[in-house]
Write a protein that holds these residues in place. Structure first.
Motif, PDB file in Angstrom:
ATOM      1  N   PHE A 293      10.158  -3.373  -2.704  1.00 41.86           N
ATOM      2  CA  PHE A 293      10.728  -3.105  -4.027  1.00 41.86           C
ATOM      3  C   PHE A 293      11.210  -1.656  -4.056  1.00 41.86           C
ATOM      4  N   HIS A 294      12.367  -1.423  -3.501  1.00 45.58           N
ATOM      5  CA  HIS A 294      12.827  -0.052  -3.296  1.00 45.58           C
ATOM      6  C   HIS A 294      12.980   0.693  -4.620  1.00 45.58           C
ATOM      7  N   GLY A 295      12.439   1.907  -4.640  1.00 45.69           N
ATOM      8  CA  GLY A 295      12.567   2.763  -5.816  1.00 45.69           C
ATOM      9  C   GLY A 295      11.612   2.444  -6.951  1.00 45.69           C
ATOM     10  N   LEU A 296      10.703   1.494  -6.745  1.00 41.39           N
ATOM     11  CA  LEU A 296       9.785   1.080  -7.803  1.00 41.39           C
ATOM     12  C   LEU A 296       8.713   2.144  -8.050  1.00 41.39           C
ATOM     13  N   LYS A 297       8.346   2.315  -9.322  1.00 34.34           N
ATOM     14  CA  LYS A 297       7.233   3.192  -9.697  1.00 34.34           C
ATOM     15  C   LYS A 297       6.105   2.313 -10.226  1.00 34.34           C
ATOM     16  N   PRO A 298       5.136   1.961  -9.368  1.00 35.83           N
ATOM     17  CA  PRO A 298       4.113   0.997  -9.771  1.00 35.83           C
ATOM     18  C   PRO A 298       2.941   1.630 -10.513  1.00 35.83           C
ATOM     19  N   LYS A 299       2.331   0.851 -11.372  1.00 38.88           N
ATOM     20  CA  LYS A 299       1.095   1.235 -12.062  1.00 38.88           C
ATOM     21  C   LYS A 299       0.113   0.083 -11.927  1.00 38.88           C
ATOM     22  N   LEU A 300      -1.001   0.343 -11.237  1.00 33.23           N
ATOM     23  CA  LEU A 300      -1.975  -0.718 -10.966  1.00 33.23           C
ATOM     24  C   LEU A 300      -2.617  -1.224 -12.249  1.00 33.23           C
ATOM     25  N   MET A 301      -2.832  -2.552 -12.290  1.00 31.41           N
ATOM     26  CA  MET A 301      -3.520  -3.180 -13.407  1.00 31.41           C
ATOM     27  C   MET A 301      -4.882  -3.730 -12.986  1.00 31.41           C
ATOM     28  N   VAL A 302      -5.125  -3.741 -11.660  1.00 33.69           N
ATOM     29  CA  VAL A 302      -6.393  -4.228 -11.105  1.00 33.69           C
ATOM     30  C   VAL A 302      -6.929  -3.168 -10.163  1.00 33.69           C
ATOM     31  N   LYS A 303      -8.188  -2.812 -10.318  1.00 35.86           N
ATOM     32  CA  LYS A 303      -8.800  -1.815  -9.452  1.00 35.86           C
ATOM     33  C   LYS A 303      -9.208  -2.444  -8.121  1.00 35.86           C
ATOM     34  N   GLU A 304      -9.326  -1.587  -7.105  1.00 27.46           N
ATOM     35  CA  GLU A 304      -9.773  -2.055  -5.803  1.00 27.46           C
ATOM     36  C   GLU A 304     -11.160  -2.674  -5.939  1.00 27.46           C
TER      37      GLU A 304
ATOM     38  N   GLY B 292      -1.012 -15.669  -9.566  1.00 21.87           N
ATOM     39  CA  GLY B 292      -0.078 -15.499 -10.665  1.00 21.87           C
ATOM     40  C   GLY B 292      -0.497 -14.452 -11.673  1.00 21.87           C
ATOM     41  N   GLU B 293      -1.654 -13.802 -11.460  1.00 22.81           N
ATOM     42  CA  GLU B 293      -2.113 -12.753 -12.374  1.00 22.81           C
ATOM     43  C   GLU B 293      -1.501 -11.415 -11.968  1.00 22.81           C
ATOM     44  N   PRO B 294      -1.077 -10.589 -12.928  1.00 18.43           N
ATOM     45  CA  PRO B 294      -0.432  -9.315 -12.585  1.00 18.43           C
ATOM     46  C   PRO B 294      -1.346  -8.369 -11.800  1.00 18.43           C
ATOM     47  N   LEU B 295      -0.793  -7.779 -10.743  1.00 15.26           N
ATOM     48  CA  LEU B 295      -1.474  -6.748  -9.971  1.00 15.26           C
ATOM     49  C   LEU B 295      -1.039  -5.349 -10.417  1.00 15.26           C
ATOM     50  N   PHE B 296       0.233  -5.207 -10.749  1.00 14.84           N
ATOM     51  CA  PHE B 296       0.759  -3.926 -11.210  1.00 14.84           C
ATOM     52  C   PHE B 296       2.031  -4.184 -12.003  1.00 14.84           C
ATOM     53  N   PHE B 297       2.489  -3.153 -12.703  1.00 16.68           N
ATOM     54  CA  PHE B 297       3.745  -3.253 -13.432  1.00 16.68           C
ATOM     55  C   PHE B 297       4.638  -2.076 -13.080  1.00 16.68           C
TER      56      PHE B 297
ATOM     57  N   VAL C 225      -2.018 -15.268  -4.551  1.00 13.13           N
ATOM     58  CA  VAL C 225      -3.206 -16.122  -4.448  1.00 13.13           C
ATOM     59  C   VAL C 225      -4.322 -15.536  -5.305  1.00 13.13           C
ATOM     60  N   SER C 226      -5.361 -16.327  -5.512  1.00  8.56           N
ATOM     61  CA  SER C 226      -6.553 -15.797  -6.174  1.00  8.56           C
ATOM     62  C   SER C 226      -7.498 -15.225  -5.126  1.00  8.56           C
ATOM     63  N   GLY C 227      -8.220 -14.184  -5.507  1.00  9.80           N
ATOM     64  CA  GLY C 227      -9.145 -13.557  -4.570  1.00  9.80           C
ATOM     65  C   GLY C 227      -9.501 -12.153  -4.992  1.00  9.80           C
ATOM     66  N   GLU C 228      -9.951 -11.358  -4.032  1.00  7.65           N
ATOM     67  CA  GLU C 228     -10.385  -9.989  -4.293  1.00  7.65           C
ATOM     68  C   GLU C 228      -9.365  -8.993  -3.746  1.00  7.65           C
ATOM     69  N   LEU C 229      -9.012  -8.018  -4.559  1.00  3.02           N
ATOM     70  CA  LEU C 229      -8.141  -6.934  -4.104  1.00  3.02           C
ATOM     71  C   LEU C 229      -8.993  -5.995  -3.253  1.00  3.02           C
ATOM     72  N   VAL C 230      -8.893  -6.147  -1.940  1.00  2.00           N
ATOM     73  CA  VAL C 230      -9.816  -5.444  -1.044  1.00  2.00           C
ATOM     74  C   VAL C 230      -9.271  -4.112  -0.557  1.00  2.00           C
ATOM     75  N   GLU C 231      -7.965  -3.899  -0.636  1.00  2.00           N
ATOM     76  CA  GLU C 231      -7.421  -2.634  -0.110  1.00  2.00           C
ATOM     77  C   GLU C 231      -6.162  -2.228  -0.861  1.00  2.00           C
ATOM     78  N   VAL C 232      -6.119  -0.973  -1.242  1.00  2.00           N
ATOM     79  CA  VAL C 232      -4.908  -0.355  -1.796  1.00  2.00           C
ATOM     80  C   VAL C 232      -4.506   0.741  -0.825  1.00  2.00           C
ATOM     81  N   GLU C 233      -3.488   0.472  -0.007  1.00  2.00           N
ATOM     82  CA  GLU C 233      -3.042   1.450   0.990  1.00  2.00           C
ATOM     83  C   GLU C 233      -2.125   2.469   0.329  1.00  2.00           C
ATOM     84  N   ARG C 234      -2.437   3.729   0.539  1.00  2.00           N
ATOM     85  CA  ARG C 234      -1.644   4.815  -0.059  1.00  2.00           C
ATOM     86  C   ARG C 234      -1.068   5.712   1.022  1.00  2.00           C
ATOM     87  N   GLY C 235       0.063   6.320   0.684  1.00  2.00           N
ATOM     88  CA  GLY C 235       0.714   7.233   1.602  1.00  2.00           C
ATOM     89  C   GLY C 235       0.727   8.643   1.055  1.00  2.00           C
TER      90      GLY C 235
END
Length: 450
Positions: free
Chosen positions: A39-50, A57-62, A75-85
């Motif tokens: 998603f080039h140029g996107l500025k994301p804001k997380l809605m689910v913590k690690e 189908g549930e929002p992860l970020f906006f 899919v449904s499951g656990e958000l196990v990693e948020v990779e940052r640069g």
């Protein structure tokens, strides 16, 4: 009535290893990932913590620029990693999938009866909006802007790309729902391009302007079709949607469920049994890569087609917009005096030491070797031979490199995206990164002009 578009300039690159018309179900992936570089140029804001739990189908970020634009979990499951640069920029999100899937359901929407505002709100809320891209700038579409037209290209000319007519067979109901909804978001037309002489699932659909396209690559690129049908001028915007994404949008409208299923073509000369696999966006590539077998170790796995895809590892994840995974030999070996002897196993637009022009339908087993080093631009006139847009390609590339915004505008940068320069990059004897140059030019133009 359908209109005919014939493209004369271009080059078909026929490669060994096209996917056979046979589909298997991929092994269920243990983990799924969303790569935010898609998603080039996107500025994301997380809605689910690690460590948080999500439903399919549930929002992860906006999108910070448009807070109502949600990007949802496949899919449904656990958000196990948020990779940052650098500067804590979010690069990717990885979800560990549940064995028993839980799905977030929305109320279905009848596209025939709904108005534009209701359709726009549904697509934003359900996570389907990111499938709509805009030109200029080749980014996720701005939902506050009304496009002058919407374009869908169902004519495939890229080497080893998935056959749209095969993958969309039986999906007419979903595509019709999506096209009906999209038609209410523009005062203009929804243009759909299919191959001339092909039996396309779009032929019987309504509410669209059908175009029959013929010619070599890049005739199948949506940018080529926009240039011939309704070119973009300064201040105008058009939207584009890929055919497989129409199915996801249509199914969400009909059922209220975001179903990110993909029919992916696994192709390339390194694949023993190239064929199609059904999987989901963000799935591990290894879940279907090894099912077909890989012939040798020194291969490159490409997330996408060989001209526009990105290098990945077998443990990588399927891209958000990709329906092709290509596997070709790694070009890390060199030929002794390769530049001074006749070439019979490579594709070239020149007749100097090469013979591919004598056998235009021959299939080649090409590798990733660039067959030369990076050097300054050489004026040869080759780009113009394969570039069908009414634009001067070399002059535009140079304007992007020295960042002359006025010249970039005048030379037509608003009309193009990086993929439109994938073929000129392939034939470039100077080995210049054309797609990267155009991407940087578009970013500068968007920053300065908006």
């Amino acid at each position: 009535m359908p209109t005919d578009i014939r493209i004369k300039k271009g080059l078909n690159i026929n490669l060994v290893g096209a996917a056979e018309p046979s589909t298997s179900k991929a092994v269920s992936s243990n983990a799924y990932a969303l790569n935010l570089l898609d998603f080039h140029g996107l500025k994301p804001k997380l809605m689910v913590k690690e460590g948080g739990e999500v439903q399919a189908g549930e929002p992860l970020f906006f999108n910070k620029d448009f807070p109502d634009m949600y990007f949802v979990s496949p899919v449904s499951g656990e958000l196990v990693e948020v990779e940052r640069g650098a500067r804590r920029r979010i690069l990717s999100l990885r979800i560990l999938a549940d064995k028993e899937q839980r799905v977030l359901k929305h109320k279905p929407l009848d596209a025939e009866k709904a108005d534009a505002d209701a359709i726009r709100a549904f697509l934003l809320k359900s996570g389907c909006w990111p499938f709509i891209r805009q030109r200029p700038y080749d980014v996720v579409a701005d939902p506050t802007f009304v496009p002058k037209a919407i374009f869908v290209s169902a004519y495939v000319t890229a080497p080893l790309a998935a056959d749209i007519n095969y993958t969309l067979k039986g999906k007419e109901k979903e595509m019709q729902a999506a096209l009906t909804a999209l038609g209410k978001l523009t005062p203009g037309k929804v243009h759909v391009s299919v191959g001339k002489g092909e039996e396309s699932p779009f032929a019987a659909l309504t509410g669209i302007e059908l175009h029959k396209v013929s010619g070599p690559h890049p005739a199948g690129l949506v940018g080529t079709q926009i240039n011939r049908i309704d070119p973009i001028n300064k201040g105008e915007r058009v939207w584009t949607v890929s055919p497989q994404d129409l199915v996801i949008i249509g199914e969400a409208l009909l059922t209220g469920v975001f179903n990110p299923e993909r029919t992916v073509a696994l192709a390339g000369s390194c694949v023993k049994q190239p064929q199609y696999y059904t999987t989901k966006i963000g799935a591990e590539i290894s879940t279907f890569l090894y099912a077909s077998g890989v012939k040798e170790e020194r291969c490159r796995v490409i997330n996408g087609d060989v001209l526009t895809g990105s290098k990945t590892s077998p443990e990588g994840f399927l891209g958000f917009y990709n329906n092709t995974v290509s596997v070709i030999p790694e070009g890390d070996d060199y030929e002794l005096f390769g530049w001074a002897k006749p070439v019979t196993k490579k594709v070239s637009t020149t007749r100097s030491l090469t013979f591919s022009w004598l056998t235009p339908k021959k299939k080649y087993n090409l590798d990733t070797n660039t067959n030369g080093e990076h050097r300054a631009f050489v004026v040869t006139g080759q780009y113009e031979e394969v570039f069908p847009l009414d634009i001067y390609p070399m002059q535009l590339l140079k304007a992007c490199m020295y960042k002359d915004i006025d010249e970039m505008e005048q030379l037509g940068l608003y009309e193009v995206s990086p993929e439109d320069f994938s073929l000129t990059e392939f034939i470039c004897i100077s080995k210049q990164p054309h797609q990267q140059i155009i991407r940087e030019g578009l970013d500068l133009l968007q920053k300065e002009i908006g």
